[in-house]
Enzyme design. Structure first.
Site, PDB file in Angstrom:
ATOM      1  N   GLU A  57      26.794  23.509  52.408  1.00 56.09           N
ATOM      2  CA  GLU A  57      27.607  22.372  51.990  1.00 56.09           C
ATOM      3  C   GLU A  57      28.943  22.891  51.484  1.00 56.09           C
ATOM      4  OE1 GLU A  57      25.930  20.854  48.028  1.00 56.09           O
ATOM      5  OE2 GLU A  57      24.334  22.136  48.822  1.00 56.09           O
ATOM      6  N   LYS A 113      32.022  23.702  49.002  1.00 56.21           N
ATOM      7  CA  LYS A 113      32.229  23.971  47.581  1.00 56.21           C
ATOM      8  C   LYS A 113      33.514  23.270  47.185  1.00 56.21           C
ATOM      9  CE  LYS A 113      32.578  27.778  44.289  1.00 56.21           C
ATOM     10  NZ  LYS A 113      32.225  26.889  43.169  1.00 56.21           N
ATOM     11  N   ASP A 118      36.565  21.976  45.051  1.00 56.69           N
ATOM     12  CA  ASP A 118      37.360  22.573  43.984  1.00 56.69           C
ATOM     13  C   ASP A 118      37.672  21.510  42.935  1.00 56.69           C
ATOM     14  OD1 ASP A 118      38.781  24.371  42.534  1.00 56.69           O
ATOM     15  OD2 ASP A 118      40.549  24.336  43.821  1.00 56.69           O
ATOM     16  N   TYR A 166      25.656  17.123  44.026  1.00 55.63           N
ATOM     17  CA  TYR A 166      25.039  18.211  44.780  1.00 55.63           C
ATOM     18  C   TYR A 166      23.651  18.609  44.293  1.00 55.63           C
ATOM     19  CZ  TYR A 166      27.087  21.066  41.019  1.00 55.63           C
ATOM     20  OH  TYR A 166      27.444  21.587  39.804  1.00 55.63           O
ATOM     21  N   LYS A 169      33.511  32.261  49.722  1.00 58.95           N
ATOM     22  CA  LYS A 169      34.854  31.780  49.425  1.00 58.95           C
ATOM     23  C   LYS A 169      35.830  32.176  50.511  1.00 58.95           C
ATOM     24  CE  LYS A 169      34.557  30.931  44.651  1.00 58.95           C
ATOM     25  NZ  LYS A 169      35.262  30.979  43.384  1.00 58.95           N
ATOM     26  N   CYS A 195      53.439  56.854  23.267  1.00 60.60           N
ATOM     27  CA  CYS A 195      53.100  55.455  22.996  1.00 60.60           C
ATOM     28  C   CYS A 195      54.380  54.649  22.771  1.00 60.60           C
ATOM     29  CB  CYS A 195      52.206  55.366  21.760  1.00 60.60           C
ATOM     30  SG  CYS A 195      51.917  53.666  21.211  1.00 60.60           S
ATOM     31  N   CYS A 216      54.372  53.502  18.842  1.00 59.72           N
ATOM     32  CA  CYS A 216      54.511  54.415  17.698  1.00 59.72           C
ATOM     33  C   CYS A 216      55.026  55.804  18.096  1.00 59.72           C
ATOM     34  CB  CYS A 216      53.187  54.542  16.955  1.00 59.72           C
ATOM     35  SG  CYS A 216      51.916  55.388  17.924  1.00 59.72           S
ATOM     36  N   CYS A 235      46.644  55.782  23.271  1.00 59.59           N
ATOM     37  CA  CYS A 235      47.398  56.273  22.131  1.00 59.59           C
ATOM     38  C   CYS A 235      46.375  56.731  21.098  1.00 59.59           C
ATOM     39  CB  CYS A 235      48.270  55.151  21.551  1.00 59.59           C
ATOM     40  SG  CYS A 235      48.940  55.558  19.929  1.00 59.59           S
ATOM     41  N   CYS A 250      48.514  53.509  14.579  1.00 62.69           N
ATOM     42  CA  CYS A 250      49.476  52.849  15.479  1.00 62.69           C
ATOM     43  C   CYS A 250      49.445  51.337  15.216  1.00 62.69           C
ATOM     44  CB  CYS A 250      49.102  53.129  16.933  1.00 62.69           C
ATOM     45  SG  CYS A 250      50.112  52.207  18.116  1.00 62.69           S
TER      46      CYS A 250
END
Length: 664
Positions: free
Chosen positions: A111, A113, A115, A222, A310, A404, A407, A422, A427
């Site tokens: 069946e 799907k 949306d 469904y 999908k 980083c 710092c 880091c 920090c």
DNA sequence: ATCCCTCGAGTTCA
DNA sequence: CTCGAGGGAT
């Protein structure tokens, strides 16, 4: 003419008749305006005679204003489906099903799907009593008045219904209706919806159901349940029954005798999907026989008897403007692609995670490159590849930082790991992250302590770790920018309230590696206080069923660090509760908690999976083989070798009724 | 040693 | 929501 009562009744049946013509036969005999006039007339009569209003009257589709939505706990959780993105994965799904069916014959139902958003409708004695959204699958919102505005949802069942029935389906707004709604919104100068799905999910949550009614939501059902069971022997019968009861059943479905027929259906629908007046994101294949569905059962995430296929996600092209580095709670440096904003599947995408240094190298991406992006899994955008043919030489090589950005500490990347971190424990980025984590809903749940406030507190040097939160007073907080006395008082109060959250939430909030929602619950339940947990040896921790060596060592390590011990001492001194809150749900059923059950043989009243679920809900464990660790063997009819083994090992043996007494 | 399931972690957008 | 790693089960 007859009494008002008979007038009302004949009006109702006339309206219902036109409703049916409109939705089921798609041959309306009267215009929408005429229909509305009939409805208004009925409404007026009912207003004058409120004692004659019945819950299934068509006017009840348009209720008055609701005041927020009550949560609704689903009788049977609404699970999501496992996804597949190519046809071979469908064939793999089929192989798994064949194995589980063990030679028995079965079909698939394919069946569409849709949306939209999932709804659950409850009927008692044939009358619609509750409509709820899916929510997180366990609990959704009770949106009954809004569900009643959907004209293809019957307020009353007519064909051989059972006492309690639940209909599940996907609510959506037709593409054509969506365009009208947006034109309307533009005319009124209001914000438009990005796509039909957003407009449907926005609409279903509106409080004024007369506006909801004007949005003309629809629903394709469904699934049909009776009580907490499947209503019919096959899924295909669900559709027949739904049609007889006036639901708007989607005509695009097929009974397939094998996976190849399902694949044909997927291919056919892919060419047709753009011509439909509603959005779909794929096809769902379900095992048709419900007894097999029950037997296959489910993982925690999704049933094993259904899969969604999908269609490939929509892609778009845009330019990479920049790469920014985010430093998270754990110190991880995450590169984020800053993109030229582009429309993709209804939303505007302007950023996408590049995950880590390796990913940047794999893509070979340069600043200024054209890239193609897609949305995998509904929302999260991904950078797929660089369009090299579009390069003109102006693109710049990107250098991953060695320090980083927050710092300036040199960053580290341990051998074999993909994440750059880091290492600086002080920090500011890490401190902010940890405080935000501590105050999250699942942890200490401190309302009002948002990212802006945290930023100010950390940068002002007022808070260096979570224990500092409990030393804040109203005056200090209200001195901050954009913090009035009232909201400052509020936050300080909320912080104080959080002291009572209990051990489980505290453990979660402390941010011990590997300890999340589940493990903090297990640890809290097992040790009852932080002192006991703190003294536990690695071996003691490893003995706990769900906890393995890596997790045990991480916990032990945390409590060995002086910095952490100090933090806990300070939290304790502020009055933060360090024991299990006896009122909270951490308490599990003593008779089940931590106990290991093995099921064997056939039971009369429970399927294997139903019994497992009941045991697990109470904190017990179900294992498939008997060992000396087993606490109970539940022996049904025709128990075999497991029973012999249990007897030999001296495991306590109970039958189905013994188990039932434990449940009681 | 291998398979499968769960939990944790990181992330986006309305 | 998806990925990766930890942890049982086989």
């Amino acid at each position: 003419m007859g009494s008002t009562k008979t007038d009302i009744e004949s009006l109702r049946s006339e309206i219902n008749h036109h409703n049916e013509l409109y939705y089921q036969k798609s041959e309306p005999e009267i215009s929408d305006v005429e229909f509305d006039a009939l409805l208004k007339k009925l409404q007026k009569l009912e207003e004058e005679n409120p004692e004659l209003i019945t819950p299934d009257s068509p006017t009840q589709r348009i209720g008055g204003k609701a005041e927020g939505f009550k949560p609704f706990k689903h009788v049977v959780p609404m699970m999501s489906l496992d996804n597949s993105y190519n046809l071979d994965e469908l064939r793999k799904f089929d192989e798994r099903c064949q194995k589980l069916a063990d030679g028995r014959d079965f079909d698939y139902v394919a069946e569409l799907k849709i949306d939209g958003l999932s709804l659950s409708l409850h009927y008692e004695n044939g009358i619609l009593v509750v409509g709820a959204t899916r929510g997180d699958g366990e609990t959704g919102d009770d949106i009954t008045p809004n569900a009643k505005t959907i004209r293809s949802i019957p307020l009353k069942l007519k064909d051989e219904y059972r006492e309690r029935m639940e209909i599940r389906g996907e609510a959506f707004i037709a593409k054509s209706v969506f365009r009208e709604i947006n034109q309307d919104l533009i005319a009124k100068g209001e914000k438009t919806f990005a796509n039909p799905r957003n407009s449907a999910s926005g609409t279903i949550r509106m409080l004024d159901s007369s506006v909801v009614a004007s949005r003309r939501l629809d629903m394709f059902p469904y699934d049909v349940l009776s009580g907490n069971q499947k209503a019919f022997e096959t899924h295909w019968e669900n559709f027949k029954w739904l049609e007889k009861n006036g639901f708007n059943v989607n005509p695009n479905r097929r009974l397939c005798s094998g996976i190849e027929a399902v694949i044909d259906f997927c291919n056919e629908m892919e060419t047709e999907k753009d011509g439909l007046d509603y959005d779909i994101d794929g096809v769902v294949a379900k095992v048709n026989q419900t007894d097999l569905q029950d037997e296959f059962g489910a993982t925690t995430k999704s049933p094993r008897w259904a899969i969604a296929y999908k269609y490939p996600a929509i892609q778009a092209m845009t330019r990479l403007l920049d790469i920014k580095i985010q430093v998270g709670r754990t110190g991880a440096l995450t590169p984020v692609a800053i993109l030229e904003p582009v429309e993709l599947a209804g939303t505007t995408v302007s950023r996408a995670s590049l995950h880590n240094q390796d990913e940047i190298e794999r893509l070979g991406i340069k600043l200024g490159d054209w890239v193609s992006i897609e949305k995998s899994g509904e929302i999260i955008p991904q950078v797929l590849k660089v369009i090299e043919s579009k390069r003109d030489g102006s693109e710049k090589e990107y250098q991953f930082p060695t320090r980083c950005p927050v710092c300036d500490t040199p960053v580290v990347r341990p051998d074999g790991e993909v994440v750059t971190r880091c290492p600086n424990e002080t920090c500011p980025a890490k401190i902010k992250g940890r405080i935000a984590y501590f105050s999250m809903r699942k942890a200490m749940d401190i309302e009002g302590l948002g990212s802006v406030l945290i930023q100010q507190l950390v940068e002002g040097g007022l808070v260096k770790d979570v224990a500092d939160l409990y030393a804040l007073d109203v005056k200090t907080v209200s001195d901050l920018e954009r913090m009035a006395e009232k909201s400052a008082q509020n936050v300080v109060d909320q912080i104080a309230v959080s002291k009572e959250r209990g051990l489980q939430r505290l453990l979660y909030g402390l941010d011990i590696r590997h300890v999340g929602e589940m493990y903090s619950k297990i640890l809290a339940n097992h040790f009852r206080s932080i002192d006991k947990l703190s003294e536990a040896s690695v071996e003691e921790l490893d003995e706990i069923y769900e906890i393995g060596k890596a997790v045990a060592e991480s916990i032990h390590e945390y409590f060995r660090l002086e910095r952490n011990q100090d933090l806990i001492r300070r939290l304790k001194r502020s009055g933060v509760k360090m024991e299990v809150d006896e009122n909270s749900s951490v308490n599990l059923d003593e008779r089940f908690a931590g106990k290991i059950f093995v099921l064997t043989g056939k039971m009369e009243n429970y399927t294997r999976s139903a019994a497992s679920k009941l045991i697990e809900e109470r904190g017990g464990r179900v294992s498939s083989s008997v060992s000396k660790k087993t606490d109970y063997l539940v022996a049904g009819e025709k128990a075999g070798s497991k029973l012999t083994k249990a007897e030999k090992l001296g495991v306590e043996i109970i039958d189905e009724f013994g188990l039932e007494t434990l449940f009681a």
